[in-house]
Design a protein around this motif. Structure first.
Motif, mmCIF file in Angstrom:
data_model
loop_
_atom_site.group_PDB
_atom_site.id
_atom_site.type_symbol
_atom_site.label_atom_id
_atom_site.label_comp_id
_atom_site.label_asym_id
_atom_site.label_seq_id
_atom_site.Cartn_x
_atom_site.Cartn_y
_atom_site.Cartn_z
ATOM 1 N N ASN A 1 0.831 -1.209 0.000
ATOM 2 C CA ASN A 1 0.000 0.000 0.000
ATOM 3 C C ASN A 1 0.862 1.255 0.000
ATOM 4 O O ASN A 1 0.548 2.243 -0.681
ATOM 5 C CB ASN A 1 -0.931 0.015 1.212
ATOM 6 N N ASP A 2 1.942 1.245 0.771
ATOM 7 C CA ASP A 2 2.855 2.390 0.782
ATOM 8 C C ASP A 2 3.485 2.601 -0.592
ATOM 9 O O ASP A 2 3.603 3.735 -1.065
ATOM 10 C CB ASP A 2 3.948 2.208 1.831
ATOM 11 N N ALA A 3 3.891 1.513 -1.242
ATOM 12 C CA ALA A 3 4.487 1.615 -2.573
ATOM 13 C C ALA A 3 3.485 2.203 -3.567
ATOM 14 O O ALA A 3 3.849 3.043 -4.411
ATOM 15 C CB ALA A 3 4.964 0.242 -3.046
ATOM 16 N N GLU A 4 2.230 1.788 -3.473
ATOM 17 C CA GLU A 4 1.193 2.333 -4.348
ATOM 18 C C GLU A 4 1.001 3.835 -4.108
ATOM 19 O O GLU A 4 0.874 4.619 -5.045
ATOM 20 C CB GLU A 4 -0.137 1.604 -4.142
ATOM 21 N N SER A 5 0.990 4.232 -2.838
ATOM 22 C CA SER A 5 0.820 5.654 -2.501
ATOM 23 C C SER A 5 1.990 6.487 -3.010
ATOM 24 O O SER A 5 1.801 7.590 -3.534
ATOM 25 C CB SER A 5 0.691 5.825 -0.983
ATOM 26 N N ILE A 6 3.191 5.962 -2.856
ATOM 27 C CA ILE A 6 4.378 6.683 -3.346
ATOM 28 C C ILE A 6 4.328 6.802 -4.866
ATOM 29 O O ILE A 6 4.623 7.863 -5.427
ATOM 30 C CB ILE A 6 5.665 5.982 -2.876
ATOM 31 N N TYR A 7 3.947 5.716 -5.546
ATOM 32 C CA TYR A 7 3.813 5.757 -7.001
ATOM 33 C C TYR A 7 2.809 6.832 -7.414
ATOM 34 O O TYR A 7 3.076 7.633 -8.320
ATOM 35 C CB TYR A 7 3.391 4.397 -7.544
ATOM 36 N N GLY B 1 4.765 14.933 -7.661
ATOM 37 C CA GLY B 1 6.098 14.414 -7.978
ATOM 38 C C GLY B 1 6.563 14.722 -9.384
ATOM 39 O O GLY B 1 7.750 14.845 -9.650
ATOM 40 N N LYS B 2 5.599 14.804 -10.303
ATOM 41 C CA LYS B 2 5.843 15.214 -11.687
ATOM 42 C C LYS B 2 6.796 14.296 -12.454
ATOM 43 O O LYS B 2 7.449 14.729 -13.394
ATOM 44 C CB LYS B 2 6.357 16.656 -11.737
ATOM 45 N N ILE B 3 6.878 13.030 -12.058
ATOM 46 C CA ILE B 3 7.710 12.078 -12.801
ATOM 47 C C ILE B 3 6.795 11.303 -13.747
ATOM 48 O O ILE B 3 5.791 10.737 -13.312
ATOM 49 C CB ILE B 3 8.443 11.112 -11.854
ATOM 50 N N PRO B 4 7.132 11.246 -15.025
ATOM 51 C CA PRO B 4 6.298 10.489 -15.962
ATOM 52 C C PRO B 4 6.217 9.017 -15.537
ATOM 53 O O PRO B 4 7.221 8.424 -15.140
ATOM 54 C CB PRO B 4 7.024 10.625 -17.299
ATOM 55 N N SER B 5 5.032 8.443 -15.613
ATOM 56 C CA SER B 5 4.860 7.056 -15.171
ATOM 57 C C SER B 5 5.771 6.098 -15.934
ATOM 58 O O SER B 5 6.179 5.072 -15.384
ATOM 59 C CB SER B 5 3.401 6.631 -15.294
ATOM 60 N N LYS B 6 6.126 6.428 -17.176
ATOM 61 C CA LYS B 6 7.044 5.568 -17.937
ATOM 62 C C LYS B 6 8.436 5.548 -17.325
ATOM 63 O O LYS B 6 9.225 4.656 -17.608
ATOM 64 C CB LYS B 6 7.120 6.012 -19.397
ATOM 65 N N ASN B 7 8.747 6.520 -16.456
ATOM 66 C CA ASN B 7 10.056 6.594 -15.811
ATOM 67 C C ASN B 7 10.044 6.033 -14.389
ATOM 68 O O ASN B 7 11.002 6.194 -13.657
ATOM 69 C CB ASN B 7 10.542 8.039 -15.754
ATOM 70 N N ILE B 8 8.945 5.391 -14.029
ATOM 71 C CA ILE B 8 8.828 4.822 -12.687
ATOM 72 C C ILE B 8 8.695 3.313 -12.802
ATOM 73 O O ILE B 8 7.825 2.810 -13.507
ATOM 74 C CB ILE B 8 7.608 5.390 -11.946
ATOM 75 N N LYS B 9 9.566 2.603 -12.111
ATOM 76 C CA LYS B 9 9.483 1.139 -12.047
ATOM 77 C C LYS B 9 8.974 0.772 -10.662
ATOM 78 O O LYS B 9 9.570 1.131 -9.650
ATOM 79 C CB LYS B 9 10.857 0.510 -12.299
ATOM 80 N N LYS B 10 7.831 0.095 -10.618
ATOM 81 C CA LYS B 10 7.238 -0.315 -9.350
ATOM 82 C C LYS B 10 7.345 -1.829 -9.248
ATOM 83 O O LYS B 10 6.869 -2.560 -10.120
ATOM 84 C CB LYS B 10 5.786 0.141 -9.274
#
Length: 68
Positions: free
Chosen positions: A28-34, A43-52
Motif C-alpha cells: 500500500n505504501d508503494a502504491e501511494s508513493i507511485y 512528484g511530476k515524474i512520468p509514469s514511464k520513468n517509474i518502475k514499481k
C-alpha cells in the motif's frame, strides 16, 4: 514534467524465509508513493520513468533475505 527524473519503488509484504514476519503495509505504501510521484501536480515524474516492484504472498517471485 521532467523526463530526466526516474524512480524505483519496491514494496514487499511477504518473504519466502519463515524467519521474517510478513508486513501489512509495504505494498500500500508503494502504491501511494507511485501515485504521488506520477501526479503531474506533485512528484511530476512520468509514469514511464517509474518502475514499481511489488511482492506479496500471491505473487510467484517472493524474495528471500538473500535477494534483499
Amino acid at each position: 514534467m521532467n523526463d530526466k527524473d526516474f524512480a524505483i519503488i519496491i514494496g514487499v509484504n511477504d518473504y519466502n524465509n519463515g524467519d521474517l514476519n510478513p508486513l501489512k503495509g509495504a505494498i500500500n505504501d508503494a502504491e501511494s508513493i507511485y501515485n504521488w510521484l506520477s501526479d503531474p501536480n506533485k512528484g511530476k515524474i512520468p509514469s514511464k520513468n517509474i518502475k514499481k516492484i511489488i511482492s506479496s504472498i500471491h505473487t510467484i517471485d517472493r524474495p528471500t533475505q538473500d535477494h534483499i
